[in-house]
Design an enzyme around this catalytic site. Structure first.
Site, PDB file in Angstrom:
ATOM      1  N   SER A 236      35.130  39.725  41.520  1.00  0.00           N
ATOM      2  CA  SER A 236      36.534  39.393  41.298  1.00  0.00           C
ATOM      3  C   SER A 236      37.318  39.305  42.607  1.00  0.00           C
ATOM      4  O   SER A 236      36.995  38.467  43.442  1.00  0.00           O
ATOM      5  CB  SER A 236      37.137  40.413  40.334  1.00  0.00           C
ATOM      6  OG  SER A 236      38.191  39.811  39.654  1.00  0.00           O
ATOM      7  N   HIS A 378      34.919  40.488  31.723  1.00  0.00           N
ATOM      8  CA  HIS A 378      35.084  40.562  33.175  1.00  0.00           C
ATOM      9  C   HIS A 378      34.515  41.884  33.722  1.00  0.00           C
ATOM     10  O   HIS A 378      35.052  42.947  33.459  1.00  0.00           O
ATOM     11  CB  HIS A 378      36.589  40.488  33.455  1.00  0.00           C
ATOM     12  CG  HIS A 378      36.949  40.392  34.893  1.00  0.00           C
ATOM     13  ND1 HIS A 378      36.643  39.297  35.669  1.00  0.00           N
ATOM     14  CD2 HIS A 378      37.596  41.255  35.715  1.00  0.00           C
ATOM     15  CE1 HIS A 378      37.105  39.490  36.890  1.00  0.00           C
ATOM     16  NE2 HIS A 378      37.674  40.679  36.948  1.00  0.00           N
TER      17      HIS A 378
HETATM   18  C1  GTR Z   1      43.113  40.264  38.254  1.00  0.00           C
HETATM   19  C2  GTR Z   1      43.457  39.109  39.141  1.00  0.00           C
HETATM   20  C3  GTR Z   1      42.227  38.293  39.377  1.00  0.00           C
HETATM   21  C4  GTR Z   1      41.027  39.133  39.733  1.00  0.00           C
HETATM   22  C5  GTR Z   1      41.000  40.479  39.028  1.00  0.00           C
HETATM   23  C6  GTR Z   1      40.050  41.532  39.610  1.00  0.00           C
HETATM   24  O1  GTR Z   1      44.175  41.002  37.846  1.00  0.00           O
HETATM   25  O2  GTR Z   1      44.441  38.349  38.515  1.00  0.00           O
HETATM   26  O3  GTR Z   1      42.473  37.295  40.337  1.00  0.00           O
HETATM   27  O4  GTR Z   1      40.881  39.269  41.074  1.00  0.00           O
HETATM   28  O5  GTR Z   1      42.229  41.072  38.969  1.00  0.00           O
HETATM   29  O6  GTR Z   1      39.945  41.683  40.818  1.00  0.00           O
HETATM   30  O7  GTR Z   1      39.449  42.236  38.800  1.00  0.00           O
END
Ligand code: GTR
Length: 396
Positions: A236, A378
């Site tokens: 991420s 995620h």
């Molecule tokens: C989110 C962000 C993403 C991603 C994520 C992470 O809130 O919007 O771009 O980077 O965090 O790092 O888990």
């Protein structure tokens, strides 16, 4: 309420206004508008790039600078001194399967000093220096702990070691805490304060990649790891930093972006999932200050993210997504690989990625690119790691 003063009211008002005016994120494929990407293989003077030399001499530096000036900021290369201090060593870690080292990497510039703690596990049963996965870790040191009291698939050290790889990591807090205000307290304030005054100065994502490069400096001095086979892994926000690190530091043999999404592997012009407006409002400190001016004006960006993939050529690039991670826009991430192919072909790679994205759970490898989408949400999981290892086995 007693403590609510004028500034607080103003701030609240501003926040409310920005939430109200912020565009909702699109998740409807039929509402994705058409876009034209800036040319990858044409110089700013309009000349076609037809060979490696032209790319390396002209177009690559142009694109690198455009990313520095408009997205991530410059990454400083100079410092006065770097010391490596072994803090802890256990030759029989993980039931004797690995040698564990904790090394403090101390970087000095002018009168400032920062200390990055490296956590390193090297397999004991290999005779050559180990190819190494290096994680830009924003989830804290506890995942990397040698006691294994908090096992986490984010850091599946047993699996990595038994596959013949070393696993290394550092906590981003040592270089730039992942915090809107405190991100400056390490490398920026202590080593490169002038960057805070620069419009294209380094910010958090750049600092994390800078930290990974200092770890590679250490690898070059440690006979047990192979500094020519370093795979930088980030999940991420860490994935965005990994791709940018690979673009800056040509010692990175493979950059792995796990679900990096917006401002990572995803095409910014594709209005699906997280937008530049949203990311620069929530995480302004990740980027150079200029980047926010492209909020809702992605079409004016002089680059797009396929060019970040291209900056990693001819070295390996791996992009991974998760089926339920619409925020990161899997299709947009895959398209970056597709769009970067012409540049990799200049290096003789016979790439021909299918237009259709691979099915969930199916890995695609066409050297030096790889891609998969895993089931689920995620995260970075054991499944992802198994695919990274299969990819590294082929590419390194
Ligand atoms: C989110 C962000 C993403 C991603 C994520 C992470 O809130 O919007 O771009 O980077 O965090 O790092 O888990």
């Amino acid at each position: 309420m007693k403590n609510l003063n004028y500034t607080h009211v103003l701030l609240l008002g501003f926040l409310l206004l920005s939430v109200l005016t912020m565009k909702a994120q699109n998740y409807d494929e039929s509402k994705v508008h058409e876009y034209t990407l800036p040319p990858l293989l044409e110089t700013e003077q309009g000349e076609a790039i037809v060979n490696q030399k032209q790319w390396e001499d002209v177009r690559r530096p142009e694109i690198l600078k455009l990313f520095e000036d408009n997205v991530y900021g410059q990454v400083p290369k100079d410092f006065d001194k770097i010391n490596f201090n072994l803090i802890n060593k256990d030759e029989l870690a993980l039931n004797g399967d690995a040698t564990y080292k904790e090394v403090d990497i101390e970087v000095h510039r002018n009168n400032g000093k920062v200390n990055i703690r490296l956590y390193l596990f090297v397999p004991n049963n290999i005779t050559k220096p180990a190819p190494t996965f290096l994680v830009i870790n924003h989830r804290g040191v506890k995942t990397m702990d040698v006691t294994r009291e908090n096992p986490d698939d984010f850091w599946p050290v047993e699996e990595v070691i038994s596959s013949g790889y070393a696993l290394a990591g550092f906590d981003v807090i040592d270089v730039a805490p992942d915090h809107k205000i405190d991100y400056t307290i390490e490398v920026l304030e202590k080593l490169y304060p002038e960057h805070m005054q620069m419009k294209n100065g380094m910010r958090a994502l750049g600092a994390w990649g800078w930290g990974a490069s200092r770890i590679i400096d250490y690898f070059e001095t440690d006979q047990t790891v192979d500094a020519t086979k370093v795979v930088v892994v980030g999940h991420s926000r860490g994935g965005k930093a990994a791709l940018w690190c690979g673009a800056q530091d040509e010692r990175v043999a493979i950059a792995i972006s796990n679900e990096s999404g917006n401002s990572g592997a995803k095409i910014s012009r594709r209005n699906y999932g997280e937008s530049v407006e949203r990311i620069t409002q929530h995480f302004p400190y990740w980027f150079s200050p200029t980047y926010s001016k492209y909020a809702n004006r992605e079409d004016e960006l002089p680059i797009d993210q396929h060019m970040l993939i291209a900056l990693n050529a001819p070295r390996g690039v791996y992009v991974a997504g998760a089926a339920e991670d619409d925020w990161a826009d899997n299709k947009g991430q895959y398209l970056s690989l597709i769009e970067a192919q012409p540049l990799f072909r200049l290096y003789g790679f016979n790439l021909n990625l299918p237009n259709e994205m691979p099915k969930v759970g199916v890995q695609l490898i066409q050297k030096p690119m790889g891609f998969h989408i895993r089931e689920g949400k995620h995260n970075m999981t054991l499944f992802d790691w198994q695919k990274f290892i299969e990819f590294a086995d082929e590419v390194l």
